[in-house]
Write an enzyme that holds these catalytic residues in place. Structure first.
Site, PDB file in Angstrom:
ATOM      1  N   GLY A  45       0.811  -1.168  -0.030  1.00 52.30           N
ATOM      2  CA  GLY A  45      -0.072  -0.004   0.230  1.00 52.30           C
ATOM      3  C   GLY A  45       0.952   1.206  -0.032  1.00 52.30           C
ATOM      4  O   GLY A  45       1.929   1.164   0.939  1.00 52.30           O
ATOM      5  N   ALA A  46       0.438   2.116  -0.914  1.00 53.30           N
ATOM      6  CA  ALA A  46       1.635   3.162  -1.074  1.00 53.30           C
ATOM      7  C   ALA A  46       2.185   4.153   0.323  1.00 53.30           C
ATOM      8  O   ALA A  46       3.252   4.006   0.557  1.00 53.30           O
ATOM      9  CB  ALA A  46       1.175   4.183  -2.354  1.00 53.30           C
ATOM     10  N   ARG A  87      10.553  -1.171  -4.407  1.00 55.68           N
ATOM     11  CA  ARG A  87       9.350  -1.156  -5.286  1.00 55.68           C
ATOM     12  C   ARG A  87       9.480   0.099  -6.270  1.00 55.68           C
ATOM     13  O   ARG A  87       9.395   1.269  -5.573  1.00 55.68           O
ATOM     14  CB  ARG A  87       7.981  -1.336  -4.573  1.00 55.68           C
ATOM     15  CG  ARG A  87       7.963  -2.797  -3.992  1.00 55.68           C
ATOM     16  CD  ARG A  87       6.455  -3.121  -3.528  1.00 55.68           C
ATOM     17  NE  ARG A  87       5.594  -3.422  -4.458  1.00 55.68           N
ATOM     18  CZ  ARG A  87       4.178  -3.362  -4.165  1.00 55.68           C
ATOM     19  NH1 ARG A  87       3.807  -3.355  -3.203  1.00 55.68           N
ATOM     20  NH2 ARG A  87       3.703  -3.970  -5.160  1.00 55.68           N
ATOM     21  N   GLN A 192      -5.411  -9.086  -2.601  1.00 51.71           N
ATOM     22  CA  GLN A 192      -5.454  -7.941  -1.421  1.00 51.71           C
ATOM     23  C   GLN A 192      -6.879  -7.702  -0.972  1.00 51.71           C
ATOM     24  O   GLN A 192      -7.033  -7.286  -0.033  1.00 51.71           O
ATOM     25  CB  GLN A 192      -4.712  -6.642  -1.781  1.00 51.71           C
ATOM     26  CG  GLN A 192      -3.138  -6.780  -1.919  1.00 51.71           C
ATOM     27  CD  GLN A 192      -2.556  -7.203  -3.404  1.00 51.71           C
ATOM     28  OE1 GLN A 192      -3.461  -7.811  -3.926  1.00 51.71           O
ATOM     29  NE2 GLN A 192      -1.598  -6.738  -3.482  1.00 51.71           N
ATOM     30  N   ASP A 233      -1.323   4.678  -6.410  1.00 52.36           N
ATOM     31  CA  ASP A 233       0.055   4.519  -6.026  1.00 52.36           C
ATOM     32  C   ASP A 233       0.952   5.701  -6.515  1.00 52.36           C
ATOM     33  O   ASP A 233       2.209   5.757  -6.180  1.00 52.36           O
ATOM     34  CB  ASP A 233       0.278   3.145  -6.694  1.00 52.36           C
ATOM     35  CG  ASP A 233      -0.001   1.792  -5.896  1.00 52.36           C
ATOM     36  OD1 ASP A 233      -1.153   1.523  -5.998  1.00 52.36           O
ATOM     37  OD2 ASP A 233       0.661   1.657  -4.905  1.00 52.36           O
TER      38      ASP A 233
HETATM   39  O1  MRU Z   1       0.875  -4.170  -4.647  1.00 55.89           O
HETATM   40  P1  MRU Z   1       0.061  -3.521  -3.383  1.00 55.89           P
HETATM   41  O2  MRU Z   1      -0.628  -4.330  -2.467  1.00 55.89           O
HETATM   42  O3  MRU Z   1       1.110  -2.476  -2.592  1.00 55.89           O
HETATM   43  O4  MRU Z   1      -0.760  -2.183  -4.219  1.00 55.89           O
HETATM   44  C1  MRU Z   1      -1.558  -1.447  -3.173  1.00 55.89           C
HETATM   45  C2  MRU Z   1      -2.317  -0.674  -4.314  1.00 55.89           C
HETATM   46  O5  MRU Z   1      -2.731  -0.692  -5.219  1.00 55.89           O
HETATM   47  C3  MRU Z   1      -3.465   0.303  -3.434  1.00 55.89           C
HETATM   48  O6  MRU Z   1      -4.805   0.436  -3.831  1.00 55.89           O
HETATM   49  C4  MRU Z   1      -2.685   1.650  -3.222  1.00 55.89           C
HETATM   50  O7  MRU Z   1      -1.578   1.746  -2.853  1.00 55.89           O
HETATM   51  C5  MRU Z   1      -3.401   2.893  -2.594  1.00 55.89           C
HETATM   52  S1  MRU Z   1      -4.024   2.528  -0.956  1.00 55.89           S
HETATM   53  C6  MRU Z   1      -3.652   3.603   0.168  1.00 55.89           C
END
Ligand code: MRU
Length: 349
Positions: A45-46, A87, A192, A233
């Site tokens: 999550g970003a 990442r 997720q 993100d």
């Molecule tokens: O690969 P992830 O689980 O890190 O991806 C997360 C997402 O795509 C979320 O939708 C994004 O980070 C926004 S949530 C605060």
């Protein structure tokens, strides 16, 4: 339940790869362990990635042995690049690392740098919690008094310091008395939505239904959903938005069915250096996550796989953004600038 906990002594990351079955924390003060946790999505999550990266750099600074300021900062810079490359898509990671480096560079005495960095990391964590709370309050006004909401991936407390982004909006609206029903896409391949969003929504007592990603179109066709809201993100300067793979498809479907498509994110997710979505780097994941999800083989041996972790939703498919400062309507390029102008803070545009 928070993804990241810090009480001034102990740093803990909830291992999200083990949810929902097992609640287990990674306790560490070693930046390498945090980088590994980011890579394997134990923390994801970003905004949460940004917070974890900030603590990683602070912990790394404690271990650098040099009384020369330039040697110290050079070594810190090397580690910062290592953390930043964990990442590539979520810009919050770069944003947090750059902010931490700026703080380190502002301290003249080498011996004072680690403590200042630890304070800065904690500030980033606490600010994120406040931003997410504000996002919830601003976004809740946009939601109808009753109806269905589709969301994708996980945008809850687990993806941030606390409260979440899109999920903060939904939960705040429900707390205000709105009668909403959430449809959460499972989010192939790492689920997720199924594992984390359903886990969080259930814990918060939200009425929610899990759908496979390919069910969303039919849910819209049947009139069960009045809007879509996701996180982000990385948001380019013109509003093109990278988010979990599948988001673009949802935005196209929302457009076809004439329902609004909202993106909720803190301003730390806006990247003014990316003019549009074509400049956003897209992470490609290991094919094994598709062919052998959760260690079960579901495709023949050695098949070719394409697995981008994110896609880009063009800005013209986005109805509005919700940041900690308010609701941003088109034209996004100009209105993002107005929002980040200190004189206009907290003004919806
Ligand atoms: O690969 P992830 O689980 O890190 O991806 C997360 C997402 O795509 C979320 O939708 C994004 O980070 C926004 S949530 C605060």
């Amino acid at each position: 339940m928070r993804a990241i906990e810090w009480d001034g002594k102990e740093f803990k990351l909830l291992d999200q790869t083990r949810l929902p079955q097992t609640i287990e924390y990674i306790k560490t003060g070693d930046y390498r362990v945090i980088v590994e946790a980011i890579k394997r999505l134990s923390v994801r999550g970003a905004p949460a990635i940004g917070i974890a990266a900030a603590f990683a750099l602070a912990f790394a600074s404690k271990k650098i042995v040099s009384s020369s300021r330039s040697t110290f900062l050079n070594e810190l810079d090397r580690i910062a690049s290592e953390i930043e490359s964990a990442r590539p898509t979520a810009v919050n990671l770069r944003w947090a690392v750059q902010r931490m480096m700026k703080r380190a560079g502002s301290i003249q005495k080498v011996s004072g740098i680690p403590e200042a960095m630890l304070h800065e990391a904690e500030r980033i964590r606490l600010e994120d919690i406040q931003m997410c709370k504000q996002i919830g309050l601003h976004g809740a006004q946009l939601l109808p008094d009753s109806g269905g909401v589709i969301t994708h991936c996980n945008t809850g407390a687990l993806a941030t310091g606390d409260y979440g982004t899109a999920q903060s909006v939904i939960v705040t609206a429900i707390e205000q008395g709105k009668k909403l029903h959430v449809y959460a896409g499972e989010t192939r391949p790492l689920l997720q939505g199924a594992r984390l969003t359903m886990f969080e929504l259930e814990a918060r007592g939200v009425n929610a239904t899990l759908i496979t990603d390919n069910t969303a179109a039919f849910v819209m066709k049947q009139g069960k959903a009045n809007l879509i809201i996701t996180g982000a993100d990385r948001i380019a300067a013109n509003g093109d938005t990278a988010n979990k793979i599948g988001t673009y498809g949802l935005a196209v479907l929302a457009n076809y069915h004439s329902i609004p498509f909202y993106v909720a994110a803190p301003t730390s997710t806006i990247d003014p250096d990316c003019p549009d979505g074509s400049a956003i780097p897209i992470e490609e994941r290991n094919p094994g996550e598709v062919t052998h999800p959760f260690d079960v083989q579901i495709a023949p041996d050695n098949v070719d796989v394409y697995s981008p972790a994110f896609d880009i939703t063009p800005h013209h498919l986005i109805t509005a953004f919700i940041t900690e400062h308010g609701v941003v309507s088109p034209p996004f390029k100009d209105n993002f600038k107005k929002q980040t102008d200190p004189g206009k803070v907290n003004q919806p545009v």
